[in-house]
Motif scaffolding. Structure first.
Motif, PDB file in Angstrom:
ATOM      1  N   GLU A  27       0.816  -1.224   0.000  1.00  0.00           N
ATOM      2  CA  GLU A  27       0.000   0.000   0.000  1.00  0.00           C
ATOM      3  C   GLU A  27       0.848   1.273   0.000  1.00  0.00           C
ATOM      4  OE1 GLU A  27      -3.238   0.026  -0.257  1.00  0.00           O
ATOM      5  OE2 GLU A  27      -3.462  -2.168  -0.175  1.00  0.00           O
ATOM      6  N   ARG A  28       2.169   1.113   0.033  1.00  0.00           N
ATOM      7  CA  ARG A  28       3.099   2.252   0.074  1.00  0.00           C
ATOM      8  C   ARG A  28       2.820   3.144   1.274  1.00  0.00           C
ATOM      9  NH1 ARG A  28       4.064   3.992  -6.303  1.00  0.00           N
ATOM     10  NH2 ARG A  28       4.709   1.890  -6.988  1.00  0.00           N
ATOM     11  N   ILE A  29       2.756   2.497   2.442  1.00  0.00           N
ATOM     12  CA  ILE A  29       2.543   3.178   3.708  1.00  0.00           C
ATOM     13  C   ILE A  29       3.818   3.050   4.528  1.00  0.00           C
ATOM     14  CG2 ILE A  29       1.248   3.169   5.879  1.00  0.00           C
ATOM     15  CD1 ILE A  29      -1.136   2.045   4.306  1.00  0.00           C
ATOM     16  N   GLU A  30       4.321   4.151   5.054  1.00  0.00           N
ATOM     17  CA  GLU A  30       5.505   4.107   5.906  1.00  0.00           C
ATOM     18  C   GLU A  30       5.104   3.710   7.324  1.00  0.00           C
ATOM     19  OE1 GLU A  30       8.925   7.100   4.776  1.00  0.00           O
ATOM     20  OE2 GLU A  30       7.025   8.180   4.987  1.00  0.00           O
ATOM     21  N   VAL A  31       5.795   2.722   7.875  1.00  0.00           N
ATOM     22  CA  VAL A  31       5.586   2.304   9.262  1.00  0.00           C
ATOM     23  C   VAL A  31       6.945   2.144   9.928  1.00  0.00           C
ATOM     24  CG1 VAL A  31       3.373   1.155   8.842  1.00  0.00           C
ATOM     25  CG2 VAL A  31       5.512  -0.150   8.628  1.00  0.00           C
ATOM     26  N   TRP A  32       6.958   2.332  11.245  1.00  0.00           N
ATOM     27  CA  TRP A  32       8.161   2.133  12.052  1.00  0.00           C
ATOM     28  C   TRP A  32       7.766   1.360  13.297  1.00  0.00           C
ATOM     29  CZ3 TRP A  32       6.853   6.581   9.605  1.00  0.00           C
ATOM     30  CH2 TRP A  32       7.782   7.115   8.702  1.00  0.00           C
ATOM     31  N   LEU A  33       8.515   0.324  13.621  1.00  0.00           N
ATOM     32  CA  LEU A  33       8.292  -0.428  14.847  1.00  0.00           C
ATOM     33  C   LEU A  33       8.807   0.393  16.028  1.00  0.00           C
ATOM     34  CD1 LEU A  33       7.131  -3.276  15.393  1.00  0.00           C
ATOM     35  CD2 LEU A  33       9.490  -4.131  15.302  1.00  0.00           C
ATOM     36  N   ARG A  34       8.089   0.370  17.139  1.00  0.00           N
ATOM     37  CA  ARG A  34       8.495   1.060  18.352  1.00  0.00           C
ATOM     38  C   ARG A  34       8.311   0.110  19.525  1.00  0.00           C
ATOM     39  NH1 ARG A  34       3.850   3.316  21.097  1.00  0.00           N
ATOM     40  NH2 ARG A  34       1.949   2.893  19.907  1.00  0.00           N
ATOM     41  N   GLY A  35       8.602   0.565  20.731  1.00  0.00           N
ATOM     42  CA  GLY A  35       8.393  -0.265  21.906  1.00  0.00           C
ATOM     43  C   GLY A  35       9.383  -1.418  22.003  1.00  0.00           C
ATOM     44  N   GLY A  36       8.972  -2.469  22.731  1.00  0.00           N
ATOM     45  CA  GLY A  36       9.876  -3.579  23.013  1.00  0.00           C
ATOM     46  C   GLY A  36      10.361  -4.315  21.785  1.00  0.00           C
ATOM     47  N   ALA A 144      16.337   7.344  20.409  1.00  0.00           N
ATOM     48  CA  ALA A 144      14.965   7.794  20.645  1.00  0.00           C
ATOM     49  C   ALA A 144      14.220   6.815  21.537  1.00  0.00           C
ATOM     50  CB  ALA A 144      14.232   7.968  19.326  1.00  0.00           C
ATOM     51  N   GLN A 145      14.466   5.513  21.359  1.00  0.00           N
ATOM     52  CA  GLN A 145      13.840   4.523  22.230  1.00  0.00           C
ATOM     53  C   GLN A 145      14.204   4.785  23.688  1.00  0.00           C
ATOM     54  OE1 GLN A 145      14.108   0.345  21.013  1.00  0.00           O
ATOM     55  NE2 GLN A 145      14.763   0.983  18.985  1.00  0.00           N
ATOM     56  N   ILE A 146      15.484   5.058  23.935  1.00  0.00           N
ATOM     57  CA  ILE A 146      15.927   5.334  25.302  1.00  0.00           C
ATOM     58  C   ILE A 146      15.265   6.598  25.836  1.00  0.00           C
ATOM     59  CG2 ILE A 146      17.914   5.987  26.720  1.00  0.00           C
ATOM     60  CD1 ILE A 146      19.626   4.201  24.914  1.00  0.00           C
TER      61      ILE A 146
END
Length: 209
Positions: A27-36, A144-146
């Motif tokens: 779908e050409r959607i940008e996603v980024w994993l976050r969290g654990g 950024a996670q930290i």
């Protein structure tokens, strides 16, 4: 893309990550994993069990992403304001998709809800993909996670720091190279009080100062 074949919650979460990546590419959607899970993809191995799978995406793509996930059997569960986050579940796999926008200066900010316009850490979306279990996935930067794990109890006082967050901060900190080892690295502000940080910046509704 090879999907993990483990038949436990972590395996089902990893397969869901693979599904999200496939549909996002389609779908050409940008996603980024976050969290654990973002931490584990950065480290390259699973460090602990995870309650859910947390993502970021742009607010402009939220409806398309939610519709595509509904086609995969996920249903909305409510919770946070939909302009701030979309929460979905399929069986025992929960997804939390926080929505991003940019302010007038181009800074990445919270898209909606009571914290609309609040800035996310500098360089958060600039990290190389993380890798785990045969998958390659966009993740938010380790620095950024930290920062998020350190500061969330200050930004949102109703969310006390958890033992797992303290452990995650230590794991991520040990994995980052020494300052200057790779040239210019993102600065990680260290909390002193509710306005001051070791590097001298202050965070308020106008951003980092």
């Amino acid at each position: 893309m090879r999907e993990p074949d483990r038949d436990d919650l972590s395996g089902r979460q990893l397969r869901a990550i693979a599904e999200v990546l496939d549909l996002a590419e389609r779908e050409r959607i940008e996603v980024w994993l976050r969290g654990g899970w973002a931490m584990d993809f950065f480290l390259g191995s699973q460090t602990r069990e995870h309650v859910d799978v947390d993502w970021f995406c742009w607010a402009a793509d939220a409806d398309r992403l939610s519709d595509a996930l509904a086609d995969l059997g996920f249903r909305a569960t409510g919770g946070a304001p939909p302009e701030q986050q979309r929460d979905l579940v399929r069986g025992d796999v929960e997804l939390g998709i926080a929505l991003l926008d940019r302010d007038g200066t181009g800074w990445v900010v919270v898209a909606g809800g009571p914290y609309a316009g609040e800035p996310w850490p500098d360089g958060m979306l600039d990290a190389a993909p993380g890798r785990l279990a045969g998958l390659s996935c966009p993740i938010i930067a380790a620095a950024a996670q930290i920062e998020i794990k350190r500061m969330m109890p200050v930004w949102v006082p109703t969310m006390p720091r958890r033992d797992k967050d303290r452990a995650d901060i230590l794991r991520l900190g040990r994995a980052l190279p020494p300052a200057g080892a790779l040239g210019t690295l993102p600065r990680i502000p260290c909390y002193i009080d509710d306005r001051h940080y070791i590097d001298g910046r202050r965070r308020n509704s106008g951003g980092w100062r």
